[in-house]
Design a protein around this motif. Structure first.
Motif, PDB file in Angstrom:
ATOM      1  N   ARG A   1      -5.635   3.268  -6.815  1.00  0.00           N
ATOM      2  CA  ARG A   1      -6.397   3.491  -5.570  1.00  0.00           C
ATOM      3  C   ARG A   1      -7.395   2.347  -5.344  1.00  0.00           C
ATOM      4  N   GLU A   2      -7.991   1.862  -6.415  1.00  0.00           N
ATOM      5  CA  GLU A   2      -8.908   0.724  -6.299  1.00  0.00           C
ATOM      6  C   GLU A   2      -8.161  -0.512  -5.792  1.00  0.00           C
ATOM      7  N   ALA A   3      -6.939  -0.679  -6.244  1.00  0.00           N
ATOM      8  CA  ALA A   3      -6.148  -1.835  -5.807  1.00  0.00           C
ATOM      9  C   ALA A   3      -5.861  -1.766  -4.316  1.00  0.00           C
ATOM     10  N   ARG A  47       0.843  -1.194   0.000  1.00  0.00           N
ATOM     11  CA  ARG A  47       0.000   0.000   0.000  1.00  0.00           C
ATOM     12  C   ARG A  47       0.888   1.258   0.000  1.00  0.00           C
ATOM     13  N   GLU A  66      -6.577   6.168 -10.489  1.00  0.00           N
ATOM     14  CA  GLU A  66      -7.833   5.576  -9.988  1.00  0.00           C
ATOM     15  C   GLU A  66      -7.704   4.061  -9.834  1.00  0.00           C
ATOM     16  N   GLN A  67      -7.107   3.412 -10.810  1.00  0.00           N
ATOM     17  CA  GLN A  67      -6.941   1.962 -10.735  1.00  0.00           C
ATOM     18  C   GLN A  67      -6.030   1.566  -9.577  1.00  0.00           C
ATOM     19  N   ALA A  84      -7.869  -0.464  -2.072  1.00  0.00           N
ATOM     20  CA  ALA A  84      -9.113  -0.540  -1.270  1.00  0.00           C
ATOM     21  C   ALA A  84      -9.347  -1.909  -0.669  1.00  0.00           C
ATOM     22  N   ASP A 105      -6.861   7.891 -14.858  1.00  0.00           N
ATOM     23  CA  ASP A 105      -7.306   6.498 -14.922  1.00  0.00           C
ATOM     24  C   ASP A 105      -6.305   5.574 -14.224  1.00  0.00           C
TER      25      ASP A 105
END
Length: 88
Positions: free
Chosen positions: A84-86, A6, A81-82, A88, A78
């Motif tokens: 950050r999604e990883a 992270r 964002e991807q 989560a 993009d």
């Protein structure tokens, strides 16, 4: 996702955000150079239009615009964002 990965992703995101700002600055500079080249070309007398000097200026203006456009197509939002999604 563990804390180490992270943190690594957070570092990558910070680097990408910095890189995005720098690329935007460079794209503005390139755009300004392109505008100057277009003005140079457009200021030539009509009798020179299509001539070698005019053509070189036109080619340069088009190449500069292509470079600026290519820089602006990089979609940092993009990618970030991807990432950050990883996390989560």
């Amino acid at each position: 996702m563990n804390r180490v990965r992270r943190k690594e992703i957070e570092g990558v995101i910070a680097s990408l955000e910095s890189l995005q700002m720098e690329i935007e600055r460079q794209a503005e500079i390139i755009g300004s150079i392109g505008t100057d080249e277009e003005e140079y070309r457009d200021a030539m007398p009509e009798s020179m239009e299509g001539g070698e000097r005019w053509q070189k200026a036109d080619d340069a203006a088009n190449a500069i615009e292509g470079a600026r456009s290519d820089l602006e197509t990089i979609d940092f939002a993009d990618v970030i964002e991807q990432l950050r999604e990883a996390m989560a």
